[in-house]
Scaffold this motif. Structure first.
Motif: not given
Length: 252
Positions: A84-113
């Motif tokens: 979708l973003l193109g081969v020139l934006r591969v780092p951004e595509a990878a970073t978005i993927t890893f960010v989406l992976l990290a959000i659930p655990s951080l979100l759960a830790g914040a509100y359950t705390g």
């Protein structure tokens, strides 16, 4: 045993310190994507989780979002974003993927705390005349910090394990020896790369486990025997340990 000996021989070969794909360079790339992704995810997830935990509203939405994000296959999402973003934006595509992976655990830790705090403590703070902002910063955030660090621990380990797929789109990282070694049938190289990712995950888990223990307020730590650690804190610690195991397995 011979394969393990060959893997360690590959790891400690002087050639691993030379060239574009030297192990220190790959380690730096792996840490870069891990730290950047977790930081961006924390900026998004932690304030949202604190708002949910403090107000008691939107928990169902947060659970639904977290569940949906966990169900998305990381590799497929990264490939889709690259297209979708193109081969020139591969780092951004990878970073978005890893960010989406990290959000659930951080979100759960914040509100359950915040949710795990005894409501009588909040009522007592309010009865002393503290404002809602003071209650949040001086009572809820310090008491909820151990579970937040537990969420950070889980998110970091998941991202460390998943950053290995960045090598598929030529972004380097410790996944590169694994991705390169499989078609070449260099199983010593594959195992060596897997060992590196596992060791990195274990070191990160140890450091964050110490941080999680240090995040427990001194008064609570002194008043609570180790065998009677609050159930919520034990649950966060066990979640981080299980994540370490899954991260190592997925890397191998």
């Amino acid at each position: 045993m011979n394969l393990f000996a060959e893997a360690f021989a590959w790891l400690f070969s002087p050639e691993r310190l030379e060239g574009q794909y030297a192990l220190p360079i790959l380690l730096g790339q792996h840490l870069y994507y891990t730290v950047i992704s977790v930081l961006i995810a924390a900026v998004i997830a932690v304030p949202s989780g604190w708002l949910i935990g403090h107000s008691g509203r939107g928990r169902e939405v947060a659970v639904a979002i977290s569940g949906a994000a966990r169900a998305v296959p990381s590799f497929g999402l990264m490939v889709l974003l690259v297209l979708l973003l193109g081969v020139l934006r591969v780092p951004e595509a990878a970073t978005i993927t890893f960010v989406l992976l990290a959000i659930p655990s951080l979100l759960a830790g914040a509100y359950t705390g915040l949710e795990a705090i005894d409501r009588r403590v909040i009522d007592a703070a309010r009865a002393t005349g503290m404002t809602e902002w003071q209650i949040f910063w001086k009572v809820e955030v310090p008491l909820g910090l151990p579970l937040l660090v537990g969420g950070l621990r889980a998110a970091t380990l998941q991202v460390i394990a998943t950053v290995t797929i960045a090598a598929y789109v030529n972004l380097g990282g410790l996944g590169w020896p694994i991705i390169q070694g499989i078609p070449l049938r260099r199983f010593d190289q594959v195992l060596g790369g897997a060992i590196l990712v596992a060791v990195l995950a274990l070191i990160a888990d140890l450091l964050l486990a110490l941080a999680q223990r240090a995040a427990v307020p001194a008064g609570i730590r002194a008043a609570t025997p180790r065998s009677q650690t609050p159930r919520s804190v034990r649950r966060a610690a066990s979640a981080g340990t299980s994540t370490t195991t899954s991260a190592t397995a997925s890397t191998t």
